[in-house]
Design a protein around this motif. Structure first.
Motif, mmCIF file in Angstrom:
data_model
loop_
_atom_site.group_PDB
_atom_site.id
_atom_site.type_symbol
_atom_site.label_atom_id
_atom_site.label_comp_id
_atom_site.label_asym_id
_atom_site.label_seq_id
_atom_site.Cartn_x
_atom_site.Cartn_y
_atom_site.Cartn_z
ATOM 1 N N ARG A 4 0.580 -0.863 0.112
ATOM 2 C CA ARG A 4 0.124 -0.406 -0.138
ATOM 3 C C ARG A 4 0.650 1.092 -0.131
ATOM 4 O O ARG A 4 0.211 2.276 -0.433
ATOM 5 C CB ARG A 4 -1.231 -0.117 1.356
ATOM 6 C CG ARG A 4 -2.258 -1.252 1.191
ATOM 7 C CD ARG A 4 -2.985 -0.968 2.586
ATOM 8 N NE ARG A 4 -3.563 -2.450 2.192
ATOM 9 C CZ ARG A 4 -4.902 -2.373 2.246
ATOM 10 N NH1 ARG A 4 -4.824 -1.280 1.630
ATOM 11 N NH2 ARG A 4 -5.362 -3.728 1.694
ATOM 12 N N SER A 26 -0.127 -3.142 -14.486
ATOM 13 C CA SER A 26 -0.343 -3.727 -13.052
ATOM 14 C C SER A 26 0.261 -4.988 -13.126
ATOM 15 O O SER A 26 0.959 -5.667 -12.340
ATOM 16 C CB SER A 26 -1.800 -3.778 -12.659
ATOM 17 O OG SER A 26 -2.328 -4.701 -13.843
ATOM 18 N N VAL A 39 -1.388 -5.261 -6.735
ATOM 19 C CA VAL A 39 -1.833 -4.185 -6.268
ATOM 20 C C VAL A 39 -3.559 -3.726 -5.827
ATOM 21 O O VAL A 39 -3.381 -4.413 -7.741
ATOM 22 C CB VAL A 39 -1.722 -2.838 -7.205
ATOM 23 C CG1 VAL A 39 -1.637 -1.033 -6.571
ATOM 24 C CG2 VAL A 39 0.339 -2.743 -6.664
ATOM 25 N N LYS A 43 -6.488 0.905 -7.423
ATOM 26 C CA LYS A 43 -5.249 2.385 -6.997
ATOM 27 C C LYS A 43 -4.682 2.528 -8.190
ATOM 28 O O LYS A 43 -4.311 3.796 -7.775
ATOM 29 C CB LYS A 43 -5.328 1.414 -5.516
ATOM 30 C CG LYS A 43 -5.981 1.219 -4.599
ATOM 31 C CD LYS A 43 -6.121 1.406 -3.837
ATOM 32 C CE LYS A 43 -7.753 0.511 -2.202
ATOM 33 N NZ LYS A 43 -8.067 1.166 -1.552
ATOM 34 N N GLY B 60 -11.164 -3.903 -7.445
ATOM 35 C CA GLY B 60 -11.404 -3.506 -6.152
ATOM 36 C C GLY B 60 -12.875 -2.804 -6.230
ATOM 37 O O GLY B 60 -13.874 -2.939 -6.856
ATOM 38 N N ASP B 64 -14.451 2.221 -3.028
ATOM 39 C CA ASP B 64 -12.547 2.534 -2.480
ATOM 40 C C ASP B 64 -12.327 2.987 -3.403
ATOM 41 O O ASP B 64 -12.021 4.025 -3.291
ATOM 42 C CB ASP B 64 -12.295 1.006 -2.282
ATOM 43 C CG ASP B 64 -13.150 0.875 -0.782
ATOM 44 O OD1 ASP B 64 -13.572 1.705 -0.368
ATOM 45 O OD2 ASP B 64 -12.810 -0.219 -0.599
ATOM 46 N N ILE B 65 -12.848 2.872 -4.856
ATOM 47 C CA ILE B 65 -12.500 2.925 -6.350
ATOM 48 C C ILE B 65 -12.477 4.553 -6.220
ATOM 49 O O ILE B 65 -12.140 5.969 -6.531
ATOM 50 C CB ILE B 65 -12.349 2.220 -6.858
ATOM 51 C CG1 ILE B 65 -11.789 0.715 -7.048
ATOM 52 C CG2 ILE B 65 -11.883 2.656 -8.649
ATOM 53 C CD1 ILE B 65 -10.469 0.628 -6.545
ATOM 54 N N GLY B 68 -10.607 7.158 -4.182
ATOM 55 C CA GLY B 68 -9.740 7.124 -3.821
ATOM 56 C C GLY B 68 -9.851 8.405 -5.799
ATOM 57 O O GLY B 68 -8.896 8.895 -5.691
ATOM 58 N N GLU B 72 -8.511 12.384 -5.814
ATOM 59 C CA GLU B 72 -7.095 12.818 -7.408
ATOM 60 C C GLU B 72 -7.454 14.266 -7.895
ATOM 61 O O GLU B 72 -6.685 14.243 -8.764
ATOM 62 C CB GLU B 72 -6.466 12.359 -8.114
ATOM 63 C CG GLU B 72 -5.327 10.892 -7.141
ATOM 64 C CD GLU B 72 -3.983 11.013 -6.753
ATOM 65 O OE1 GLU B 72 -4.310 12.700 -7.140
ATOM 66 O OE2 GLU B 72 -3.896 11.101 -5.459
#
Lengths: 109, 223
Positions: A4, A26, A39, A43, B60, B64-65, B68, B72
């Motif tokens: 992370r 990735s 990962v 993200k 994901g 959450d994604i 995030g 940004e």
């Protein structure tokens, strides 16, 4: 192992070998870490956008015919400088951790 | 969850905080990523539905994604927040309609047109300008090197239809208030306007996005 911390450094490092889109990146992270680092793929994109805004990577949309276009990222000169600095910081950090985890080796020197 | 469901959910969340262009960018990139991954899994022997489910899972949790990404990207501008994105296009269209009238009237006055043909002169001048507002609006929406010709044509047709209807109304009202009879060119233009409207409706009914998603056009499509 879920990695992370300092995803930016991983991304910059993986771009040294050449431009790549997010999915390719990735895969590079997984391959280069021998499947140890995973990962959450989603993200990657906020991190990539942050790096693009900072000027460490440049991005270009590449059409894919009937498929959705891909955004391909490339390391910039500034990104290489940032990577060198971060690599140096990481080595200092990992050596410090190593010294704490194996104090007898440090004492024996 | 399929790739389409995932990206729709992600877009719905991101639309709350990001500009339309940023949401488009994120969704395009996400779709590309998930498509690549699912294709790889399908090639490895997974059924399509399972491949999509796994690709989405690896990407994901959508909330959450979204969090995030929202951190940004810059917050969406006021024009998106107020849902008034269409205002600049309408202003542009009105300005061009005005320019069309001025230009065409000049042609009618300077030329050897008889007064009775002034209205016709106006529409002949207006014809090429019918596509300009749509063209401008379409070009302003081209991003990420995507040249989507169908939405562009549809947008141009939208403006063309509006201008044609305005033109038809002006012809009819002009002849009616002056108690004049319709000339052949009037019927030609009215026919053109009718064809534009019919063509636009057909396109809207067949379209999978934009106005095609409107319940009004969907009703025609289902029936």
């Amino acid at each position: 192992m879920a990695f992370r911390e300092d995803l930016d450094t991983l991304i910059l490092s993986c771009l040294v070998t050449g431009p790549a889109h997010g999915y390719e990146l990735s895969k590079r992270i997984r391959t280069l870490s021998a499947e140890v680092l995973s990962v959450a793929e989603g993200k990657l994109y906020p991190a990539l956008h942050g790096l693009e805004q900072a000027g460490d990577v440049s991005a270009e949309w590449v059409p894919q015919g009937t498929k959705p276009p891909r955004k391909v990222y490339e390391l910039t000169g500034q990104g290489r400088t940032t990577l060198t600095r971060k690599q140096s910081e990481w080595r200092t950090f990992s050596q410090s951790i190593e010294a704490v985890l194996q104090p007898e080796q440090g004492a024996g020197k | 969850m399929t790739i389409q469901e995932y990206t729709q959910k992600l877009a719905a969340i991101l639309t709350l905080t990001l500009s339309r262009s940023d949401v488009d960018e994120v969704i395009t990139e996400t779709t590309s990523h998930l498509s690549d991954r699912s294709q790889e899994l399908i090639a490895a022997g997974y059924p399509t539905a399972e491949a999509e489910r796994l690709a989405v899972q690896e990407f994901g949790e959508v909330s959450d994604i979204a969090v995030g990404i929202a951190k940004e990207f810059p917050p969406k501008p006021l024009i998106d927040s107020k849902e008034i994105w269409w205002v600049p296009e309408v202003i542009l269209m009105m300005l061009l309609v005005l320019a069309t009238v001025v230009f065409s009237s000049s042609v009618a006055i300077v030329g050897t047109w008889r007064a009775v043909y002034n209205v016709i002169a106006l529409y002949i001048g207006a014809m090429p300008m019918m596509v300009i507002p749509g063209l401008f609006a379409s070009l302003s929406r081209i991003k990420y090197r995507r040249f989507a010709i169908i939405p562009m044509v549809r947008r141009m047709a939208s403006y063309g239809m509006i201008l044609s209807v305005i033109g038809a109304a002006v012809i009819v009202s002009s002849r009616w208030t002056r108690n004049q009879t319709f000339v052949t060119m009037d019927f030609v233009f009215l026919g053109f306007a009718a064809l534009t409207v019919i063509g636009y409706f057909i396109m809207a009914i067949l379209a999978n996005d934009g106005w095609g998603q409107n319940a009004f056009f969907q009703r025609f499509r289902r029936s």
